[in-house]
Enzyme design. Structure first.
Site, mmCIF file in Angstrom:
data_model
loop_
_atom_site.group_PDB
_atom_site.id
_atom_site.type_symbol
_atom_site.label_atom_id
_atom_site.label_comp_id
_atom_site.label_asym_id
_atom_site.label_seq_id
_atom_site.Cartn_x
_atom_site.Cartn_y
_atom_site.Cartn_z
ATOM 1 N N ARG A 111 2.952 -3.768 6.901
ATOM 2 C CA ARG A 111 2.543 -1.982 8.532
ATOM 3 C C ARG A 111 1.785 -1.313 7.212
ATOM 4 N NH1 ARG A 111 3.703 -2.942 12.821
ATOM 5 N NH2 ARG A 111 5.444 -3.883 12.207
ATOM 6 N N THR A 112 2.954 -0.531 6.270
ATOM 7 C CA THR A 112 2.038 0.702 4.971
ATOM 8 C C THR A 112 0.949 -0.098 4.534
ATOM 9 O OG1 THR A 112 3.996 1.366 5.250
ATOM 10 C CG2 THR A 112 2.834 2.376 3.830
ATOM 11 N N LYS B 155 8.358 -10.510 -16.351
ATOM 12 C CA LYS B 155 7.965 -10.637 -17.503
ATOM 13 C C LYS B 155 9.242 -9.478 -18.320
ATOM 14 C CE LYS B 155 3.826 -12.432 -17.149
ATOM 15 N NZ LYS B 155 2.295 -12.582 -17.624
ATOM 16 N N ARG C 126 4.132 1.545 -3.211
ATOM 17 C CA ARG C 126 5.883 1.858 -2.982
ATOM 18 C C ARG C 126 6.175 1.003 -3.623
ATOM 19 N NH1 ARG C 126 7.935 0.302 2.371
ATOM 20 N NH2 ARG C 126 6.545 1.717 3.446
ATOM 21 N N HIS D 81 8.666 9.586 2.049
ATOM 22 C CA HIS D 81 7.496 7.866 2.814
ATOM 23 C C HIS D 81 7.065 9.403 3.319
ATOM 24 C CE1 HIS D 81 5.142 5.771 3.858
ATOM 25 N NE2 HIS D 81 5.894 5.158 4.989
#
Lengths: 148, 301
Positions: B49-50, B78, B99, B127
């Site tokens: 969604r974001t 890695k 994020r 957020h």
């Protein structure tokens, strides 16, 4: 006659007014080497603090990093630099406004515990003292933190 | 404003400026042209969604998007550090939207790269774009941000959207009801901050008596993935379920918001009431993210 409980030192550093019981933690910061002469007195009577610890370390003058670290554990500590049995400098430790690379963030989800990086805290309140992590934004007292 | 990392970095003036720009972009979508600008969506954990909201915002401004979604198959697997990964991505893009599951990750990245960074969620910390879109939604719904009564309901312990929202509204004289199971209360460090800021709040465990007295009912999902202990989750998972019946005596202007996705916290019979506002809220996210992207890319002063 006043009896000296801890021997005087010729050259080195005396850290006085450490809250009783915190001398061991201060010693942990100093990380004495095997050959260092160190004296620690615990639970001495103190007019200001009732009880206090004292550390004397021969042949060492503290650097700023060590002084800042001690300030987090013992904000009232006084440091005396000794040369040839004379006090050449005496000062009260002070917690800096920004504390870098001295203590770890106790928040396991903080990025500082996952990346090879320097921790950074802002001093919110000298009492305690209370510090805010620059990264995860959480607030802790210095007692909740481990020194790096 | 060089980056958008935390609501704590924004004052009321800056917030109102962003809200005004979002409103202007909603009314006149073609006023800015970000063609030839590239946004990198760097999502260490999934958030469809974001991410899509940001991608939609950038594309509507005429810009391009490149994305890393999850760490599977990337250099992160890695053992590459976050600093190295983002320093490289910063050579490909004009702005980074990140994020990350670790708290403070976005702040750290902003110190590593020379391009603007937007925090699209860092663990349970912040957020801010969600908070700004929430503010935009609240202002659109109520006509003001000043002096509103809001109930924040559900997982207030792990829910970063409610943490950010509490800070975001703090300058606008809100009255908060924090409603949660005792084990999921608003963290003390946030309550202490709000007290220091002079914000009024009351903590409650029941919602029924409050519903008829508020302007905004902000519901959050109790997030199974945030619980270290499955049994604790089972105890509280159905603590609050908002139904149309619960809202029967609500104030006319009440709006129900939810950062989505929902599971069962709001029953679908609420969707057809005048109170449902969560889908509008999702749409508003695009306008707000357009405003943030344009501001950080220097397209508006």
């Amino acid at each position: 006659m006043k009896v000296m409980k801890v021997d005087a030192i010729r050259n080195g550093t005396v850290i006085d007014h450490i809250p009783a019981g915190r001398g061991q933690r201060v010693l942990g910061i100093l990380k004495p080497r095997g050959s260092d002469v160190v004296m620690m007195g615990m639970n001495f009577s103190s007019k200001a603090m009732q009880k206090k610890d004292i550390i004397k370390i021969e042949g060492r003058e503290l650097n700023q990093h060590e002084v800042n670290s001690i300030a987090l554990i013992a904000p009232a500590a006084k440091v005396s630099i000794i040369r040839d049995f004379n006090v050449i400098r005496k000062f009260q430790v002070e917690v800096p406004e920004v504390i870098e690379g001295l203590v770890a963030c106790p928040n396991p989800k903080c990025i500082t515990n996952a990346e090879p990086m320097v921790t950074r805290f802002r001093l919110l309140d000298a009492a305690g003292p209370q510090l805010s992590c620059q990264y995860c934004e959480r607030v802790y007292t210095a007692d909740e933190m481990d020194h790096i | 404003m060089k980056h958008l990392i935390s609501m704590r970095d924004l004052n009321a003036d800056k917030i109102l400026q962003l809200l005004a720009l979002a409103e202007s972009l909603e009314k006149d979508p073609g006023q800015l042209d970000l063609s030839r600008r590239v946004m990198a969506a760097v999502f260490y954990e999934a958030s469809t969604r974001t991410r899509m909201s940001f991608e939609s915002a950038m594309k509507r401004l005429g810009g391009e998007v490149i994305a890393m979604v999850g760490t599977s198959g990337t250099s992160v697997e890695k053992g590459e550090t976050l600093a190295d990964t983002t320093k490289v991505i910063a050579r490909y893009a004009d702005i980074i939207v990140i994020r990350h599951p670790m708290e403070g990750a976005a702040r750290y990245v902003s110190e590593q790269v020379d391009i603007p960074v937007i925090n699209a969620g860092d663990g349970a910390n912040q957020h801010p774009t969600q908070s700004l879109l929430d503010l935009y939604t609240i202002k659109k719904a109520q006509g003001t941000l000043e002096g509103l009564k809001l109930a924040l309901v559900g997982d207030l312990k792990y829910g970063r959207t409610v943490h950010s929202l509490a800070y975001a509204l703090a300058p606008f004289n809100p009255e908060f009801y924090f409603i949660s199971p005792k084990s999921l209360g608003m963290p003390n460090h946030i309550l202490n901050d709000l007290t220091r800021m002079g914000v009024k709040f009351i903590e409650k465990t029941k919602i029924n008596k409050i519903v008829d007295n508020i302007d905004i009912l902000y519901v959050t999902r109790i997030q199974r993935e945030r619980f270290p202990d499955r049994e604790e989750y089972e105890k509280v998972k159905n603590a609050y379920i908002i139904t149309a019946d619960l809202l029967k005596n609500a104030k006319d202007n009440l709006k129900v918001m939810h950062p989505l996705p929902r599971v069962n916290e709001i029953t679908t019979d609420v969707d057809s009431t005048k109170y449902a506002y969560y889908f509008d809220q999702a749409e508003n996210g695009v306008y707000m993210r357009q405003a943030i992207l344009a501001t950080l890319l220097g397209e508006v002063k």
